[in-house]
Write a protein that holds these residues in place. Structure first.
Motif, PDB file in Angstrom:
ATOM      1  N   GLY A 169     -18.698  -1.275   9.404  1.00  0.00           N
ATOM      2  CA  GLY A 169     -17.454  -1.174  10.386  1.00  0.00           C
ATOM      3  C   GLY A 169     -17.031   0.149   9.943  1.00  0.00           C
ATOM      4  O   GLY A 169     -15.929   0.694  10.722  1.00  0.00           O
ATOM      5  N   GLY A 170     -17.395   0.723   8.657  1.00  0.00           N
ATOM      6  CA  GLY A 170     -16.789   2.155   8.563  1.00  0.00           C
ATOM      7  C   GLY A 170     -15.169   1.973   7.906  1.00  0.00           C
ATOM      8  O   GLY A 170     -14.593   2.860   7.837  1.00  0.00           O
ATOM      9  N   ALA A 171     -14.766   0.790   7.554  1.00  0.00           N
ATOM     10  CA  ALA A 171     -13.440   0.425   7.036  1.00  0.00           C
ATOM     11  C   ALA A 171     -13.371   1.205   5.594  1.00  0.00           C
ATOM     12  O   ALA A 171     -14.397   0.825   5.029  1.00  0.00           O
ATOM     13  CB  ALA A 171     -13.179  -0.896   7.189  1.00  0.00           C
ATOM     14  N   ALA A 172     -12.614   1.806   5.261  1.00  0.00           N
ATOM     15  CA  ALA A 172     -12.572   2.535   3.951  1.00  0.00           C
ATOM     16  C   ALA A 172     -11.543   1.701   2.926  1.00  0.00           C
ATOM     17  O   ALA A 172     -10.548   0.973   3.339  1.00  0.00           O
ATOM     18  CB  ALA A 172     -11.957   3.952   4.091  1.00  0.00           C
ATOM     19  N   LEU A 173     -11.838   1.519   1.924  1.00  0.00           N
ATOM     20  CA  LEU A 173     -11.000   0.971   0.760  1.00  0.00           C
ATOM     21  C   LEU A 173      -9.885   1.648   0.409  1.00  0.00           C
ATOM     22  O   LEU A 173     -10.183   2.933   0.003  1.00  0.00           O
ATOM     23  CB  LEU A 173     -11.792   0.484  -0.373  1.00  0.00           C
ATOM     24  N   ALA A 174      -8.782   1.262   0.242  1.00  0.00           N
ATOM     25  CA  ALA A 174      -7.613   2.006  -0.181  1.00  0.00           C
ATOM     26  C   ALA A 174      -7.653   2.039  -1.709  1.00  0.00           C
ATOM     27  O   ALA A 174      -7.896   1.282  -2.479  1.00  0.00           O
ATOM     28  CB  ALA A 174      -6.186   1.263  -0.101  1.00  0.00           C
ATOM     29  N   LEU A 175      -7.631   3.404  -2.120  1.00  0.00           N
ATOM     30  CA  LEU A 175      -7.661   3.954  -3.555  1.00  0.00           C
ATOM     31  C   LEU A 175      -6.378   3.625  -4.093  1.00  0.00           C
ATOM     32  O   LEU A 175      -5.291   4.155  -3.709  1.00  0.00           O
ATOM     33  CB  LEU A 175      -8.238   5.261  -3.856  1.00  0.00           C
ATOM     34  N   ALA A 176      -5.904   3.432  -5.194  1.00  0.00           N
ATOM     35  CA  ALA A 176      -4.751   3.375  -5.948  1.00  0.00           C
ATOM     36  C   ALA A 176      -4.793   3.057  -7.476  1.00  0.00           C
ATOM     37  O   ALA A 176      -6.172   3.106  -8.008  1.00  0.00           O
ATOM     38  CB  ALA A 176      -3.959   1.927  -5.757  1.00  0.00           C
ATOM     39  N   ASP A 177      -3.821   3.595  -8.134  1.00  0.00           N
ATOM     40  CA  ASP A 177      -3.781   3.577  -9.670  1.00  0.00           C
ATOM     41  C   ASP A 177      -3.619   2.263 -10.087  1.00  0.00           C
ATOM     42  O   ASP A 177      -2.578   1.540 -10.022  1.00  0.00           O
ATOM     43  CB  ASP A 177      -2.743   4.623 -10.092  1.00  0.00           C
TER      44      ASP A 177
END
Length: 117
Positions: free
Chosen positions: A3-11
């Motif tokens: 579905g093209g959902a992107a994962l949120a990147l975080a520290d």
């Protein structure tokens, strides 16, 4: 991903530091408990001096190997904690992704030596 959902990147450095801290404290407590049992615990006497000597040697060997394993686990976790606080790492999708990418050897070493101790 579907579905093209992107994962949120975080520290996730603080969470990773917490995981290493969770390994360091029990290892230090274990070292403090094993140290007197290895060198200060009187072995029960038997009628055979050979059995007494074997029991004392076995107690010393097991105690020292356990101490060394826990000290290595403490070293791995302390070095990893220092690196996590001193260096800024690229954002990741999860704590495990950070550990897998940048701290795989430290995480495995810390856990393996903790469990073998």
């Amino acid at each position: 991903l579907r579905g093209g959902a992107a994962l949120a990147l975080a520290d996730h450095s603080a969470k990773a530091a917490s995981l290493f801290g969770n390994m360091r404290v029990p290892a230090a407590l274990f070292v403090g408990a094993v140290l007197p049992l290895t060198f200060g615990f009187p072995m029960p006497l038997t009628n055979s001096t050979r059995v007494n000597l074997m029991c004392k040697r076995a107690n010393t060997v097991l105690g020292v190997s356990s101490l060394m394993s826990e000290l290595v686990s403490l070293t791995y976790s302390t070095v990893a904690l220092n690196k996590l606080t001193e260096v800024t790492y690229a954002p990741t999708s999860s704590v495990m992704a950070l550990l897998h990418r940048d701290f795989e050897r430290q995480w495995l070493g810390c856990n393996v030596f903790f469990l073998t101790g």
